[in-house]
Design an enzyme around this catalytic site. Structure first.
Site, PDB file in Angstrom:
ATOM      1  N   GLN A 217       3.415  -2.599   5.845  1.00  0.00           N
ATOM      2  CA  GLN A 217       2.856  -3.949   5.727  1.00  0.00           C
ATOM      3  C   GLN A 217       2.125  -4.363   7.004  1.00  0.00           C
ATOM      4  O   GLN A 217       1.642  -5.498   7.095  1.00  0.00           O
ATOM      5  CB  GLN A 217       3.971  -4.974   5.417  1.00  0.00           C
ATOM      6  CG  GLN A 217       4.775  -4.669   4.163  1.00  0.00           C
ATOM      7  CD  GLN A 217       3.950  -4.816   2.885  1.00  0.00           C
ATOM      8  OE1 GLN A 217       2.910  -5.485   2.866  1.00  0.00           O
ATOM      9  NE2 GLN A 217       4.394  -4.184   1.808  1.00  0.00           N
ATOM     10  N   LYS A 240      -1.496   0.217  -0.061  1.00  0.00           N
ATOM     11  CA  LYS A 240      -1.242  -1.178   0.331  1.00  0.00           C
ATOM     12  C   LYS A 240      -2.400  -1.742   1.149  1.00  0.00           C
ATOM     13  O   LYS A 240      -2.384  -2.899   1.555  1.00  0.00           O
ATOM     14  CB  LYS A 240       0.070  -1.270   1.117  1.00  0.00           C
ATOM     15  CG  LYS A 240       1.280  -0.978   0.226  1.00  0.00           C
ATOM     16  CD  LYS A 240       2.572  -1.121   0.979  1.00  0.00           C
ATOM     17  CE  LYS A 240       3.749  -0.518   0.242  1.00  0.00           C
ATOM     18  NZ  LYS A 240       4.194  -1.286  -0.926  1.00  0.00           N
ATOM     19  N   CYS A 378      13.205  -3.702  -2.756  1.00  0.00           N
ATOM     20  CA  CYS A 378      13.665  -2.494  -2.043  1.00  0.00           C
ATOM     21  C   CYS A 378      14.271  -2.870  -0.699  1.00  0.00           C
ATOM     22  O   CYS A 378      14.035  -2.200   0.316  1.00  0.00           O
ATOM     23  CB  CYS A 378      12.530  -1.486  -1.850  1.00  0.00           C
ATOM     24  SG  CYS A 378      11.885  -0.871  -3.387  1.00  0.00           S
TER      25      CYS A 378
HETATM   26  C1  LIG Z   1       7.730  -2.326   4.563  1.00  0.00           C
HETATM   27  C2  LIG Z   1       7.622  -1.196   3.611  1.00  0.00           C
HETATM   28  N1  LIG Z   1       8.019   0.019   3.993  1.00  0.00           N
HETATM   29  C3  LIG Z   1       7.917   1.088   3.193  1.00  0.00           C
HETATM   30  C4  LIG Z   1       7.409   0.966   1.925  1.00  0.00           C
HETATM   31  C5  LIG Z   1       7.280   2.181   1.076  1.00  0.00           C
HETATM   32  O1  LIG Z   1       5.947   2.455   0.847  1.00  0.00           O
HETATM   33  P1  LIG Z   1       5.525   3.602  -0.196  1.00  0.00           P
HETATM   34  O2  LIG Z   1       6.244   3.281  -1.470  1.00  0.00           O
HETATM   35  O3  LIG Z   1       4.038   3.423  -0.316  1.00  0.00           O
HETATM   36  O4  LIG Z   1       5.916   4.904   0.383  1.00  0.00           O
HETATM   37  C6  LIG Z   1       7.005  -0.278   1.468  1.00  0.00           C
HETATM   38  C7  LIG Z   1       6.531  -0.470   0.080  1.00  0.00           C
HETATM   39  O5  LIG Z   1       6.750  -1.504  -0.517  1.00  0.00           O
HETATM   40  C8  LIG Z   1       7.090  -1.387   2.341  1.00  0.00           C
HETATM   41  O6  LIG Z   1       6.676  -2.591   1.961  1.00  0.00           O
END
Ligand SMILES: Cc1ncc(COP(=O)(O)O)c(C=O)c1O
Length: 420
Positions: A217, A240, A378
């Site tokens: 983020q 993202k 998550c």
């Molecule tokens: C702060 C943060 N870290 C890690 C992730 C994991 O990202 P990805 O699912 O693209 O590997 C996310 C996804 O929502 C996130 O918002």
């Protein structure tokens, strides 16, 4: 990255910035959902893609598709050049010292797993500690937890206060001679809190402890300069930041990558193979086994070029305007409580509403064409910290408008009506 305290609505938006012009770049934003214009406020989960990215991927598959690093024929050279040029784009975007420090991965999750499985396995032993914070995404918890279980090491958690900020004194106290790495979220996806990562990195480095930053983020919302931060590892996901899914990058200081064992074995990561011994390829290829996501890397570069053309400061200012405006509007709703009230926030408003479960909020606002995320984001330990099972979350991107915030607020009024 400026903080909320420093930004009042509209005060620093580039006069030339025209959000309606930007919106024209995103075909999906013309959609209607359930008969209403789409209001897409789930950007922390994934962002929409501009035609510059979509067209670039179509061009790659239409005109340039081939495997990389392994053919002398024309198309293979073309694909290799674009793939490697994408790496240079990521390097420039993060201000890394060298493209050898940029490893293409699937995304932030894979990057954290890579570091835990390589640096972690090589450096963390029984009785050692890995330090994270109380506001992490599962992606920056579980890989370290798995490593600690395997090695008999301990996962330590720097506490957070009621505003959703990491308690820096608590963090400092947990850094000790047994700490082998600190892995810290840049900006919380669940709360929006911007961690003071430069200070946190400095505190860890004072004790000789390397630091990984989960920048999933961070990259979408403002300038990231890995040399200025002096972080040892920085991870982000393409999807993202207006890029494709299935591609992201891990930045790591060259000396760490040199010392780390490879992550996966296979083609492309080797120099030579015999049944007795394999010698590994130079950086960063040592960490990129198998055919990579070539189209993804090229699409990611197009996304980063798109973001660079708008400018990080413009993005931060526009999103802060929406954050301040949205925070004011939503706070005025009776029974609505915002979770995560740090002064240093970016782009996220997480909230609960008396008498309405977040899933019901999500369903009702969806009926109005408004897409928000509901759930634990998550970040289950963080939900537990705030004693909520879930929240509703609106998250902003460069193409959102105040009118869309108004649509969100009007749709929440419908939720209130239903549950009153
Ligand atoms: C702060 C943060 N870290 C890690 C992730 C994991 O990202 P990805 O699912 O693209 O590997 C996310 C996804 O929502 C996130 O918002």
């Amino acid at each position: 990255m400026s903080s909320l305290a420093e930004v009042t609505p509209n005060d620093s938006i580039d006069a030339a910035f025209d959000v309606h012009r930007i919106r024209e770049d995103f075909p999906i934003l013309r959609s209607t959902v359930r008969g209403k214009p789409l209001v897409y406020l789930d950007n922390a989960a994934t962002t929409q893609k501009p035609r510059q990215v979509i067209d670039r991927i179509v061009r790659y598959y239409s005109e340039e598709n081939s495997n990389v690093h392994r053919g002398v024929h024309f198309l293979s050279e073309v694909a290799t050049n674009h793939y490697e040029s994408a790496r240079k784009t990521v390097q420039r975007f993060l201000n890394a010292a060298s493209e050898r420090e940029i490893v293409f991965v699937k995304g932030t999750t894979e990057a954290v797993n890579l570091v835990a499985a390589t640096f972690g396995r090589a450096n963390v032993g029984p009785g050692d500690e890995v330090l994270i914070t109380a506001i992490e995404h599962h992606s920056n918890i579980v890989p370290w937890q798995m490593l600690c279980e395997e090695k008999g090491a301990k996962l330590r958690i720097a506490p957070a206060n009621d505003l959703g900020e990491v308690d820096i004194e608590g963090y400092r106290e947990l850094l000790n001679d047994r700490t082998k790495i600190a892995s810290i979220i840049h900006i919380s996806n669940a709360l929006g809190t911007i961690n003071p990562i430069k200070e946190m990195i400095m505190l860890a480095h004072d004790r000789g402890i390397p630091v990984m930053i989960d920048g999933a983020q961070g990259v979408p919302h403002g300038k990231v300069d890995v040399q200025d931060l002096d972080c040892d590892f920085y991870a982000f996901s393409g999807h993202k930041v207006y890029g494709p899914t299935g591609i992201g990058a891990l930045y790591a200081k060259e000396r760490f990558l040199e010392a780390m064992p490879p992550y996966q074995g296979g083609g492309d990561m080797i120099l030579s193979v015999t049944y007795e011994k394999t010698s590994y390829n130079a950086l960063p290829y040592k960490f990129e086994a198998g055919t990579p996501n070539i189209a993804g890397a090229i699409g990611l570069a197009a996304a980063l070029d798109y973001v660079s053309a708008i400018g990080a400061d413009t993005i931060t200012a526009h999103e802060n305007d929406l954050l301040v405006y949205g925070t004011d509007q939503l706070s005025a709703i009776d029974g609505l409580r915002i979770i995560g009230t740090s002064k240093n926030k970016a782009s996220v408003i997480s909230f609960v509403l008396d008498g309405a479960h977040p899933h019901d909020i999500g369903t009702i606002v969806d009926g109005e064409g408004v897409a928000i995320r509901t759930g634990h984001h998550c970040a289950q330990p963080l939900m537990l910290r705030f004693k909520v099972p879930a929240t509703a979350r609106a998250s902003f991107a460069i193409y959102n408008t105040r009118a869309e915030v108004d649509a969100l607020v009007a749709s929440i009024a419908k939720v209130v009506e239903v549950f009153a």
